[in-house]
Structures are given as C-alpha cells and as structure tokens.
Motif scaffolding. Structure first.
Motif, PDB file in Angstrom:
ATOM      1  N   SER A  38       0.836  -1.204   0.000  1.00 19.82           N
ATOM      2  CA  SER A  38       0.000   0.000   0.000  1.00 19.82           C
ATOM      3  C   SER A  38       0.868   1.250   0.000  1.00 19.82           C
ATOM      4  CB  SER A  38      -0.897   0.024   1.228  1.00 19.82           C
ATOM      5  OG  SER A  38      -1.723  -1.105   1.241  1.00 19.82           O
ATOM      6  N   GLU A  42      -7.246   0.715  -0.329  1.00 20.83           N
ATOM      7  CA  GLU A  42      -7.492  -0.486   0.461  1.00 20.83           C
ATOM      8  C   GLU A  42      -8.749  -0.291   1.319  1.00 20.83           C
ATOM      9  OE1 GLU A  42      -4.008  -0.980   2.741  1.00 20.83           O
ATOM     10  OE2 GLU A  42      -4.416  -3.053   3.255  1.00 20.83           O
ATOM     11  N   ASP A  90      -5.855  -1.444  -4.714  1.00 22.50           N
ATOM     12  CA  ASP A  90      -5.229  -1.972  -3.502  1.00 22.50           C
ATOM     13  C   ASP A  90      -6.106  -3.081  -2.908  1.00 22.50           C
ATOM     14  OD1 ASP A  90      -3.684  -2.451  -1.327  1.00 22.50           O
ATOM     15  OD2 ASP A  90      -3.471  -0.340  -0.737  1.00 22.50           O
ATOM     16  N   GLU A  91      -5.654  -4.304  -3.072  1.00 21.80           N
ATOM     17  CA  GLU A  91      -6.339  -5.488  -2.540  1.00 21.80           C
ATOM     18  C   GLU A  91      -7.840  -5.494  -2.803  1.00 21.80           C
ATOM     19  OE1 GLU A  91      -4.906  -7.374   0.749  1.00 21.80           O
ATOM     20  OE2 GLU A  91      -3.081  -6.203   0.965  1.00 21.80           O
TER      21      GLU A  91
HETATM   22 MG   LIG Z   1      -1.942  -2.762   2.353  1.00 26.52          MG
END
Ligand SMILES: [Mg+2]
Ligand SMILES: Nc1ncnc2c1ncn2[C@@H]1O[C@H](COP(=O)(O)OP(=O)(O)O)[C@@H](O)[C@H]1O
Lengths: 234, 639
Positions: free
Chosen positions: A41, A83, A159-160
């Motif tokens: 991140s 995220e 992000d994810e």
């Molecule tokens: Mg992260």
C-alpha cells in the motif's frame, strides 16, 4: 508508462520502503505481491503522493510526479482505489460515482461513463439511490472501482480489491479488472491473493519488507520455487 | 387559540434565525470537526460593516447587505487560516475564544460600546392573516431563511463541490483522491458559514439594538438548536432552531417572560443529558467523538509546584509589598484583586490543566460564590468566615453537578454547556430580583473575623494573602498525594491513566469540585472586598478573561496560574481601564500562545531560550513546523 526509481519512504521512524524500483508498461496489468505489512500500500501511496518519498523519483509518461499533491495526480490520469474500499457511506451510490468525476471537465463524456459503469456493475444501477453504507462488501468494492473509473484513469491503482470477498465475488472482480484493462486502462494491482493476481497479470513484483525480492513475467513467477512456496501455497 | 397561533408564528420568525446560525456552526463542524466560538462575534462584526455601509456611505440596503456578506465570508476564511496551526480540539476552542475577545474589542474601538439602532428592511405596516399579526419584516426574515436553506440544500445535493464537502466530512483522504482540493473545499465551507452568520446578524440587528453583544446570547441559542437537532444533521438543525423558537415563545407566553432566555440553557442541559445525539442526529457521528490521544497532555507545562527558593521569595515579596505601598490604597486594592484571581486561577487550572476540559463558566461559579456569601451574611446572618466556607461548598456542589454532566460529555459539549451556564447565571441573577436585587446588585458586608473588622485595603490584603497561601499549600499537598499523581497521569494520557487503574470518572469529578470550590471562595472574597456585586460583574466576558489569564500564565502550573492572574489585573491598570485595548492584548496574547506556545509563558521562555541557544551555537533546534491541515493530515509526510 510509470517508473519508480529507488524510492525510500518512511512513516515517522518506520522505514516502509527501502529502495523500490519498478516499471509499469502501458496497457499491461502489473501485480504487486507480498505479505501483510510488506509495503504494498505504501508504494501506491507514494505514487499518489499520500506518502511523500524522501528520496528517489517517480515518473509518469515522462513527467516527474513525486511532488504533485494527491488531487493533482488524479488530473494526470492516475487513480487509486484505496485499500478497504473507502466509499463515502453517507453519500448515495450515484453521488459516490459522481464525485469520482470531480476533477473532470468533459461533463458530456461523464454521462457516457456513468452508463459504462452501470453496464459493468448492473447492481450499482439498481442501488443508485441507496446510501453506500448499506451495500454489501462486494458491492462496495464494485462501487469503489466504479468510482475510480469515473475519474477516467489511464493508470488504475487497485489496492487489494479481493480482500474479504466471497470466492465467487473475487472471480467476478478479477473478470472485471481484465475487462477494464482490455479497454485500454493500465492496471497496477496490489494483491495477497497471488494465484488469482498472477493469473490475470502480465508482469509481477514481489515485495518483502520494503524491498523488491523478486520480479518477472507472471509465468516466470508461477514457476519460481521460492515464490511458489511463500505465496502460492507450495 | 389566536394567541397560540401568534406565539407559534413569532417563534418561527426567531427560530429561523437560530437555525441559520446553527447551520453555520454545523457546516464548519461537519467538515473540520471544529466549533467556532467566535462565530457570533464575527456575525456581529459584519453586521456593523453593513451598518457603516448603510449609515455612513448611504448605500441602498441591498448593496450594504451584499457588502456585509462579502466581508463576512472573507472574515470567515481569514479565521480559518488563523486557526490552522491549532491541532487539538481544546486549542481550537481556546483560539476561537481569543478571536471572540479580539473581534469584540476591535468592534468596540471602531463603533463604540453603545448600542445603535439598525434599520429594518421593510418598514411597512403590520397586517393580519387569520388574526395573526405579521410585519413585512418578519415575512422577509422567513422568506430569506427559507431561500437560503433551499439553496444550501440544492448545493449539497446537486453541486459537485457541495457533494465533495459532504464527502470531505466523511473521509478526508479519499476525498483528495477524487481530485478535490481539500484546501479549496475548506475555504468554501468557511465562506458559506460566514455568509450564514452575516445574514443572521443583519436580520437580528433590527429586532434589538446593534452593539458588540448582539450575537452573544444568540450563539448559545444556536448551540441549543444545533444540539437539539443532533449537531450533524442539517434538517435536524433547522427543525431544532424552529422548535427552540416556538418553545421559547410558548414558555414566555404561558409561563413567564423572565424564564425565556434561561429556557434555552435548561433545554440544552436536558437534551445533552438525556439524548446527546439530538432529535435527528446519528449516534455514530456524535459530536466530539475524538481520539483521546490528541485530547490529553497537550497543555503540558513545567512542574506544578514551586521550588523552595521561589516560595520563600514569593512570601517575602508578598509580605513586604503592603508595607512598601502602605499609603497607596489604589495599588493595594489591585494587589488584593490579584490575590483573589490567583485563587480562582489555581482552581481553574485544576480543570484545564489536569483534565484538558475548558470551562467557559467560571465567572458564573464566581458569581454563585459571591451571591451565596453575601446572601448568607446579610440575610441569614452567617459570620464572614462561615459564609466564605459555605460559598466554597455551595459552588463546589455546582461543580459536582457539572462534573457528573462532564462525564457524559466530550470536551466540546462541555465547553458549550459551560458557555450556557456562563450566559444563564447572570440572567438568572437579573431576573430573580427578590433575592439578588436584580440589576441594582447587592451590598456586601464588611468582612470580620471575631471582633476583628477587616475594613482597610491593608487588612484585606493580609486576609487574601493568608487564603492564597492556604490555597497554595492545599493544592500542593493535593498534587503531591496519590490524588495528584493520578491527576498528572490523567493529564499526560487518559488512556495511560486508565491503564494504571486510575478511575477517570472519580478524578474528573474531583477536579470539577476542587475547581468550583476555589471559584466559590474567590467569589466570596471578591464580594466582600469590592463591597458590591451585580450581575454585570460576572458576564461571560469575565470567563474569557479567566481562560486567557490561565493560558497566558501557563497551564498545569501553580506559578503559571498566579502569573496569569497578576497579568490580568495589571494590564487594565496600565491601559487606564480601556476595555478595548486590554481585551486586544489579552485576546492577542491568548491567540499567539495557544497557536504557537501551547505551554504558556513558561513554554514561551523555553522557546526564547532555544532561539537564543541557536543564535549562539548555530546548532539548529527545530521548532515544530506549522500544521498541514485541520484535524487530519491529508498526507503523512516524512522529512
Ligand atoms: Mg496494504
Ligand atoms: N500510517 C502509518 N503509520 C505508521 N506506519 C505505517 C502506516 N501505514 C503503514 N505503516 C507501516 O509501514 C509498513 C508497510 O505497510 P503497508 O504499506 O500498509 O503494507 P501492506 O500494504 O503491504 O500490508 C508496515 O510496517 C506498517 O506497519
């Protein structure tokens, strides 16, 4: 298209990135893999300058961007879907999408992009008037991605996106990522779900405590013993 | 029935103004988590600008109105930028209080302290609709308010900046990721808030007279309206304002006109204690739900006590002083006052310094002490010393109640409640005139202990000195005991103190009780030394002075509190009692200290020392850089 050269970045005294270099080619999907806390991140945050690198350079389409404020990088075409989704819970789905287009001047095109996003995620069209806080996790993730698309990215940082989603939803999200890419948007994808990520990406980097420990084409990494053991479940 | 209709109509007229002011407060609060206590004074200031444009430049009303609003918006943006270095909730509160003083004083200098009359927009004859009498001006108020609210609604619903402002209040970082400039959004927010305040000021002014106090009571009403509406819901706040207006009207028509102004305060307390999230507010975004890490330990200062040498020096100087100035009653009188304020300051410091809570009601506590003591001596026949002690105890009991209230409330709400107390007590004193003699005030008996009558400044000096010394000894002992260590732990970190097993609740209440007890003692002394008290002696303005004296002297330090008290009494002497100049001085000093030297003069010396060292040794000792952005940092930056 995007180039990070020897980036160092800290949170106070915590050294998060210790000399990261990476390269994202136009129209590709590049995956960024690594365990929790590896600094994935943080890399995305330095690209959007939410975290200012204290040395190194970031170039986007031949232009240095490491001193641009976050709101300015958006105008360059770099859009981050953070995220944990981070939708605005008290705004409606429609308003969330609309605010994605905040920095754009081409209002006529924005209207068309609404259509495009609603086609990509029909559920968002259905729930257009609901507050975003009432959506399920998967729907929120769709909204976050949709909102990112409304900013008209040339480079999309995810992000994810699969974190905490049911397997079927994960499949769906990855399918959509591929579709977005096929329409000409370059993607930098941060994932812990390495198998899935490698299955759709062209190139990948593996991050370990702030340092790139491995890189290669998706196929190379899938065959790399070390990577297989650590990230692909043996 | 007719009367009811009329009451409701009048209530809506005034309630819509409450709603405007409340909206202006809430808009800023929602996106920045800050409450602007100077808001009423800013509105007052821009109303005066409108007045000047009308009366001196003879502009048509519409132009003057717009001119005042433009000024108001700019002033609000300026205030926003002034406040930027303030990091914590409490320092924002204190900084806006400083601005309160500065705006009041500057307005006093420019336009004088006497009320002027502000023209109505429409001077037409009143007419009657279904028997309800309406003036054209009332209708203009309602119409303008409705239009403004509609515009706001449309702005927040359909304008991209409006939506972004709502987004901003939910998630600042993500909003910046949308390509929105957070800085620009904050500026718009404050400008809108300024305009709402300006409109309210200009609409309020013709209903009474225009003076520097125009909006002081109004601000409390607006807070009540906002709290009633849940503080974070715009429709809630509007409903809150309207219903407050109507309820006040009902109280005044059917119960008692005198109770009207205190009603808002009573309502505020009831709502806060029963349903702090208001009528429409949501629990999740309740006011002041701040992280406790930034809350505490911010007013860190030197060690609380005094060294032996300092104590001795203090004692010698204070005993020698009256002999040196024996013939000069003027100086002795002020020395006596200084002593009284020292007692108050030490008490106030218990609260601010060790719990980080700001009280805007200490003048009210002083009043309670003063009136109790005078009434007990003159009407009940208590001897002076017993009345003194009783004043402390009675005020301490009020402190106990405040302490219980504070347990349920965040620092922001507490500031609002104490503001309410500070506004309500002088009004109650005015209205309750069988006991307090209202506006005329009361004469206080000359203090005596046994057969010893204390009637000269020289004698009073020693009386006060003795009590100051007792206060210091008691405080020092408290601070050294287990209780004191708990207080210090509390100051440094609420969470840490809790982990150490300190029962937060108990000590917070205790801090309130001690603080109020000393205020009561100081009040009693004040009454008997000055010989005469009236409600005007205990206005909210005095509470502001007390806060500034504390911060100017340095928080969480007995010598600091004493230094501040001395400063507060001396400055007006040097400026020949000019309220404006001393207020600008106090306000200015308070502002600079809270923004740049949060540990008070003590910290100021330290910084001075550092700069000195730097000059001589060229070793740079970094001072902390200015803040990035209100509340939250947009970005975590590294060096
Ligand atoms: Mg992260
Ligand atoms: N806001 C922050 N403040 C301090 N340290 C942080 C912050 N965010 C992340 N870190 C630290 O930086 C490192 C990298 O974190 P991050 O980039 O979030 O990792 P990842 O995304 O790979 O899980 C971790 O050690 C984490 O503890």
């Amino acid at each position: 298209m995007l180039e990070l050269d020897n980036i160092y970045a800290n949170y106070g005294s915590v050294k998060a990135l210790k000399g990261v270099s990476l390269n994202v080619k136009q129209n590709s999907i590049v995956a960024l893999l690594g365990a929790n806390g590896a600094g994935k991140s943080s890399i995305l945050k330095t690209i959007t300058n939410l975290l200012r690198p204290h040395s190194g350079s970031i170039t986007f389409l031949g232009e240095r961007i490491d001193r641009l404020k976050p709101e300015k990088t958006v105008r360059k075409g770099i859009v981050m879907v953070p995220e944990g989704r981070q939708v605005f819970p008290e705004l409606t789905v429609y308003e969330n999408l609309l605010i994605g287009s905040y920095a754009r001047k081409d209002r006529a095109q924005v209207k068309k992009d609404f259509k495009f996003v609603y086609e990509l995620f029909p559920i968002l069209h259905e729930k257009m008037k609901d507050p975003a806080g009432t959506l399920s996790g998967g729907q929120m993730q769709m909204l976050a991605i949709g909102r990112g698309l409304m900013s008209k990215p040339t480079l999309l940082l995810l992000d994810e996106p699969s974190l905490g989603l049911a397997p079927i939803m994960v499949q769906e999200i990855f399918r959509i990522i591929e579709e977005i890419n096929s329409r000409g948007t370059t993607i930098l994808l941060v994932e812990q779900n390495a198998n899935m990520a490698l299955s759709i990406s062209d190139y990948a980097y593996v991050l370990e405590t702030g340092i790139i420990s491995n890189e290669g084409s998706a196929a190379e990494l899938q065959n790399n013993d070390e990577v297989r053991q650590s990230y692909l479940g043996g | 029935m007719l009367m009811l209709g009329q009451t409701i109509f009048n209530g809506i007229v005034i309630g819509s103004l409450y709603a405007l002011v409340a909206l202006g407060l809430v808009i800023v609060f929602k996106s920045t988590n800050r409450i602007n206590f100077a808001y009423g004074q800013m509105a007052m200031f821009s109303t005066f600008i409108g007045y000047t444009l009308l009366a001196k430049f003879h502009l048509p009303f519409m132009l003057a109105f717009i001119g005042a609003l433009v000024f108001s918006a700019l002033l609000a943006v300026l205030v926003r930028n002034i406040l930027r270095p303030a990091k914590s909730e409490s320092s924002v509160i204190v900084a806006t209080l400083a601005l309160y003083m500065i705006f009041t004083a500057v307005a006093g200098i420019i336009w004088g302290w006497d009320p002027v009359s502000f023209p109505q927009v429409f001077t037409g004859e009143p007419f009657s609709v279904f028997g309800i009498i309406m003036r054209p001006n009332d209708l203009f108020n309602i119409l303008l308010t409705v239009i403004l609210m509609l515009m706001l609604f449309l702005f927040f619903k359909f304008n991209l900046n409006g939506i972004a402002m709502r987004a901003l209040s939910q998630n600042l970082v993500t909003t910046s990721l949308m390509g929105a400039s957070v800085n620009k959004l904050f500026t718009i927010t404050w400008a809108i808030s300024g305009i709402l305040g300006g409109v309210a000021g200009i609409l309020v002014a013709p209903t009474s007279f225009l003076d520097t106090n125009l909006m002081a009571v109004f601000l409390l009403k607006a807070f009540t309206a906002a709290v009633l509406g849940g503080f974070t819901s715009y429709p809630g706040v509007v409903i809150g304002g309207l219903s407050l207006g109507v309820m006040e009207g009902l109280v005044s028509s059917y119960i008692s006109t005198d109770l009207m102004d205190t009603f808002a305060f009573v309502l505020l307390i009831i709502v806060l204690l029963i349903r702090p999230e208001g009528i429409l507010g949501k629990r999740i975004r309740m006011l002041g739900k701040t992280s406790s890490t930034e809350e505490s330990g911010e007013f860190d200062s030197s060690r609380p006590g005094m060294s032996m040498r300092k104590k001795l020096a203090f004692l010698i100087v204070s005993i020698a002083l009256p002999f040196v100035f024996q013939g000069n009653t003027y100086i002795l009188y002020f020395a006596v006052l200084t002593g009284i304020y020292m007692i108050l300051a030490i008490g106030l410091d218990f609260l601010v310094g060790y719990t980080g809570k700001i009280s805007l009601g200490h003048a009210a506590l002083l009043a309670i002490g003063a009136y109790s003591s005078v009434i007990l001596t003159s009407k009940v026949g208590f001897p002076f010393w017993l009345a003194l002690l009783s004043a402390g105890i009675i005020t301490g009991l009020v402190g106990l109640l405040l302490g219980f209230a504070a347990l349920r409330l965040s620092g922001l709400y507490l500031a609002i409640v104490t503001l309410g107390l500070g506004t309500a007590v002088p009004q109650i004193l005015l209205k309750w005139d069988e006991v307090t003699n209202g506006y005329t005030g009361l004469h206080a008996a000359i203090p005596s202990i046994g057969f010893f009558i204390i009637d000269t400044e020289f004698e009073m000096y020693f009386l006060v000195l003795a009590i100051v010394i007792v206060t210091i000894i008691v405080t020092n002992n408290i601070l050294r005991s287990k209780i004191g260590r708990a207080f210090v732990a509390l100051r440094d970190s609420e969470a840490g103190a809790e982990a150490m097993g300190v029962q937060l609740a108990k000590y917070q209440i205790l801090a309130f009780v001690i603080s109020a007890f000393f205020a009561g003692i100081a009040g009693s002394l004040y009454a008997h030394v000055v010989g005469f008290i009236s409600p005007a002696d205990f206005s909210i303005w005095n509470s502001l002075l007390f806060i500034s004296m504390l911060f100017i002297g340095g928080v969480a330090s007995i010598p600091g509190a004493m230094l501040g008290a001395a400063f507060m009494t001396m400055v007006p002497i040097f400026f020949a009692g000019s309220k404006s100049i001393s207020a600008i001085l106090f306000g200015g000093a308070l502002l600079i200290i809270i923004l740049f030297f949060p540990s008070g003069l003590a910290g100021f010396y330290k910084v001075g020392l550092n700069i000195g060292k730097r000059l001589f040794s060229r070793n740079s000792i970094g001072l902390k850089g200015p803040a990035e952005e209100e509340g939250t940092n947009v970005a975590t930056r590294n060096k």
